[in-house]
Design a protein around this motif. Sequence first.
Motif, mmCIF file in Angstrom:
data_model
loop_
_atom_site.group_PDB
_atom_site.id
_atom_site.type_symbol
_atom_site.label_atom_id
_atom_site.label_comp_id
_atom_site.label_asym_id
_atom_site.label_seq_id
_atom_site.Cartn_x
_atom_site.Cartn_y
_atom_site.Cartn_z
ATOM 1 N N GLN A 1 0.850 -1.370 -0.023
ATOM 2 C CA GLN A 1 0.196 0.090 -0.135
ATOM 3 C C GLN A 1 0.799 1.163 0.121
ATOM 4 O OE1 GLN A 1 -0.261 -2.634 1.916
ATOM 5 N NE2 GLN A 1 -2.403 -3.170 2.431
ATOM 6 N N GLU A 2 1.932 1.154 0.857
ATOM 7 C CA GLU A 2 2.966 2.237 0.708
ATOM 8 C C GLU A 2 3.681 2.623 -0.400
ATOM 9 O OE1 GLU A 2 3.627 1.583 5.516
ATOM 10 O OE2 GLU A 2 5.212 1.017 4.074
ATOM 11 N N THR A 3 4.086 1.605 -1.170
ATOM 12 C CA THR A 3 4.569 1.757 -2.434
ATOM 13 C C THR A 3 3.665 2.363 -3.529
ATOM 14 O OG1 THR A 3 6.105 -0.101 -1.995
ATOM 15 C CG2 THR A 3 5.662 0.437 -4.346
ATOM 16 N N LEU A 4 2.213 1.772 -3.495
ATOM 17 C CA LEU A 4 1.169 2.374 -4.437
ATOM 18 C C LEU A 4 1.084 3.842 -3.957
ATOM 19 C CD1 LEU A 4 -1.152 -0.694 -4.410
ATOM 20 C CD2 LEU A 4 0.312 0.064 -6.235
ATOM 21 N N LYS A 5 1.148 4.249 -2.750
ATOM 22 C CA LYS A 5 0.785 5.594 -2.411
ATOM 23 C C LYS A 5 1.896 6.486 -2.865
ATOM 24 C CE LYS A 5 -0.184 8.772 1.546
ATOM 25 N NZ LYS A 5 0.011 8.840 3.205
ATOM 26 N N VAL A 6 3.303 6.129 -2.936
ATOM 27 C CA VAL A 6 4.205 6.761 -3.427
ATOM 28 C C VAL A 6 4.155 6.989 -4.889
ATOM 29 C CG1 VAL A 6 6.943 7.073 -3.836
ATOM 30 C CG2 VAL A 6 5.871 6.566 -1.435
ATOM 31 N N LEU A 7 3.801 5.907 -5.432
ATOM 32 C CA LEU A 7 3.805 6.001 -7.069
ATOM 33 C C LEU A 7 2.610 6.790 -7.436
ATOM 34 C CD1 LEU A 7 4.184 2.190 -7.921
ATOM 35 C CD2 LEU A 7 5.765 4.014 -8.377
ATOM 36 N N SER A 8 1.247 6.991 -6.535
ATOM 37 C CA SER A 8 0.288 7.562 -7.061
ATOM 38 C C SER A 8 0.664 9.299 -6.911
ATOM 39 C CB SER A 8 -1.021 7.278 -5.946
ATOM 40 O OG SER A 8 -2.093 8.153 -6.369
ATOM 41 N N ASN A 9 1.570 9.543 -5.804
ATOM 42 C CA ASN A 9 1.897 10.795 -5.371
ATOM 43 C C ASN A 9 2.571 11.275 -6.548
ATOM 44 O OD1 ASN A 9 0.159 10.660 -3.316
ATOM 45 N ND2 ASN A 9 2.014 10.620 -1.615
ATOM 46 N N GLU A 10 3.423 10.653 -7.061
ATOM 47 C CA GLU A 10 4.449 11.042 -8.038
ATOM 48 C C GLU A 10 4.136 10.892 -9.452
ATOM 49 O OE1 GLU A 10 7.111 12.518 -7.205
ATOM 50 O OE2 GLU A 10 6.069 12.243 -4.939
ATOM 51 N N GLY A 11 2.561 10.677 -9.477
ATOM 52 C CA GLY A 11 2.121 10.579 -11.039
ATOM 53 C C GLY A 11 2.355 9.364 -11.767
ATOM 54 N N TRP A 12 2.385 8.179 -11.064
ATOM 55 C CA TRP A 12 2.788 6.963 -11.642
ATOM 56 C C TRP A 12 1.731 6.063 -11.899
ATOM 57 C CZ3 TRP A 12 7.085 4.881 -14.548
ATOM 58 C CH2 TRP A 12 7.853 5.667 -14.664
ATOM 59 N N LEU A 13 0.509 6.334 -11.122
ATOM 60 C CA LEU A 13 -0.616 5.259 -11.348
ATOM 61 C C LEU A 13 -1.695 6.020 -12.402
ATOM 62 C CD1 LEU A 13 -0.750 3.773 -7.821
ATOM 63 C CD2 LEU A 13 0.317 3.127 -9.725
ATOM 64 N N GLY A 14 -1.476 7.067 -13.197
ATOM 65 C CA GLY A 14 -2.376 7.464 -14.084
ATOM 66 C C GLY A 14 -2.383 6.299 -15.155
ATOM 67 N N ALA B 1 -4.853 -7.294 -5.997
ATOM 68 C CA ALA B 1 -6.073 -6.961 -5.349
ATOM 69 C C ALA B 1 -6.361 -5.327 -5.013
ATOM 70 C CB ALA B 1 -6.216 -7.574 -4.038
ATOM 71 N N LEU B 2 -5.258 -4.632 -4.918
ATOM 72 C CA LEU B 2 -5.365 -3.076 -4.711
ATOM 73 C C LEU B 2 -5.710 -2.501 -5.982
ATOM 74 C CD1 LEU B 2 -2.718 -2.588 -1.856
ATOM 75 C CD2 LEU B 2 -5.137 -2.489 -1.658
ATOM 76 N N ARG B 3 -4.733 -2.832 -6.881
ATOM 77 C CA ARG B 3 -4.887 -2.296 -8.202
ATOM 78 C C ARG B 3 -4.783 -3.264 -9.151
ATOM 79 N NH1 ARG B 3 -3.997 3.451 -8.879
ATOM 80 N NH2 ARG B 3 -4.463 2.827 -11.047
ATOM 81 N N PRO B 4 -5.827 -3.779 -9.621
ATOM 82 C CA PRO B 4 -5.876 -4.894 -10.679
ATOM 83 C C PRO B 4 -5.278 -4.512 -12.057
ATOM 84 C CG PRO B 4 -8.089 -4.812 -9.491
ATOM 85 C CD PRO B 4 -7.320 -3.504 -9.040
ATOM 86 N N ASP B 5 -5.393 -3.078 -12.305
ATOM 87 C CA ASP B 5 -4.845 -2.537 -13.558
ATOM 88 C C ASP B 5 -3.300 -2.471 -13.478
ATOM 89 O OD1 ASP B 5 -4.929 -0.804 -11.555
ATOM 90 O OD2 ASP B 5 -4.960 1.004 -12.983
ATOM 91 N N ILE B 6 -2.383 -2.903 -12.665
ATOM 92 C CA ILE B 6 -1.170 -2.678 -12.774
ATOM 93 C C ILE B 6 -0.559 -4.168 -13.335
ATOM 94 C CG2 ILE B 6 0.882 -2.531 -11.403
ATOM 95 C CD1 ILE B 6 -0.514 -0.415 -9.772
ATOM 96 N N LYS B 7 0.082 -4.071 -13.911
ATOM 97 C CA LYS B 7 0.864 -5.483 -14.560
ATOM 98 C C LYS B 7 1.728 -5.719 -13.404
ATOM 99 C CE LYS B 7 3.052 -7.090 -18.845
ATOM 100 N NZ LYS B 7 3.351 -6.705 -19.919
ATOM 101 N N THR B 8 1.687 -7.062 -13.032
ATOM 102 C CA THR B 8 2.478 -7.888 -12.026
ATOM 103 C C THR B 8 3.347 -8.695 -12.459
ATOM 104 O OG1 THR B 8 0.647 -9.139 -11.302
ATOM 105 C CG2 THR B 8 0.890 -6.975 -10.354
ATOM 106 N N GLY B 9 4.371 -9.086 -11.625
ATOM 107 C CA GLY B 9 5.216 -10.373 -12.153
ATOM 108 C C GLY B 9 5.736 -10.989 -10.653
ATOM 109 N N PHE B 10 6.074 -12.352 -11.062
ATOM 110 C CA PHE B 10 6.637 -13.159 -9.897
ATOM 111 C C PHE B 10 7.967 -13.658 -10.372
ATOM 112 C CE2 PHE B 10 7.441 -17.348 -8.203
ATOM 113 C CZ PHE B 10 7.480 -17.127 -6.873
ATOM 114 N N LEU B 11 8.815 -13.504 -9.215
ATOM 115 C CA LEU B 11 10.203 -13.928 -9.532
ATOM 116 C C LEU B 11 10.475 -15.174 -9.071
ATOM 117 C CD1 LEU B 11 11.738 -10.422 -8.275
ATOM 118 C CD2 LEU B 11 12.177 -11.615 -10.214
#
Length: 293
Positions: A164-177, A200-210
Amino acid sequence: MHARAAAATTTALLGAAVVLPISTAHAAPAAVSSDHPLVIAHRGASAQAPENTLAAIDRAARLGFRWVENDVQRTKDGQLVVIHDDSLTRTTDVEEVFPDRAPWKVKDFTAAEIARLDAGSWFSPRYTGARVPTLKQYMNRVSHNHQKLVLEIKNPALYPGIEQETLKVLSNEGWLGPARVRSKLVIQSFDADSIRTVHALRPDIKTGFLGTPSVAELPAYAQFADQINSSHTTISLGYVAAIHALDGPHGKPLEISTWTVDTPEDTRRVAGFGVDGVITNKPDVVREALRED
């Protein structure tokens, strides 16, 4: 990324990793053809500049590489910083600056304390004075360089709520448009639960597993991960084909990017498997090998 971490991730439901393209920046060398695997600069151009620093992503930009990868962890006072290890010892002078603070874990230092550390001279005297960037500082430089990002959440079990904190920083910096989410950002982790949380928090974001889940496990991963990023030592032509046979959570074929590929021989081998991307400390070496193929 470390191979030992991949081995630890073959438990039942983990997440998937990401692969992204590379293109020219700042009149740098031309990008590889779209027919080739995409090339991602691992922790920046980390063979030529200290990993995960602003200098490393600047170097990647000068070499003509648009996609970079980084690692995110959390400080004692809740700030997100870009560093690979959960300890500060390998890539900073923390033992000199704070000799009585062993074992020198990121989580035990404030962001202001970490900002005092030299994160460059371990690599080369040329980079003396480089700092561990905050995620905000890092994102600002990525934006300035017109770059795109594969962001790895490191050690999420140490940092409850870091997703959640990572997504908040990304949003604040304009990276979740929509524009950036659609084509400029991937979030990945070795931890399946962390990737599930992001999805679950942002289904639109592309995700990956290492990691390298078994073929039987891949359909479960495909429910929440768009990509699988595996060590190049663990994959085969058949494994890549098994990944491509599945659709990810966005209804597109599951992808695979492989790491950490630093030699022409390994580059040609994984390209022959049909991987979608190559994560490398030496993007210029990989690019040249792909051009010669």
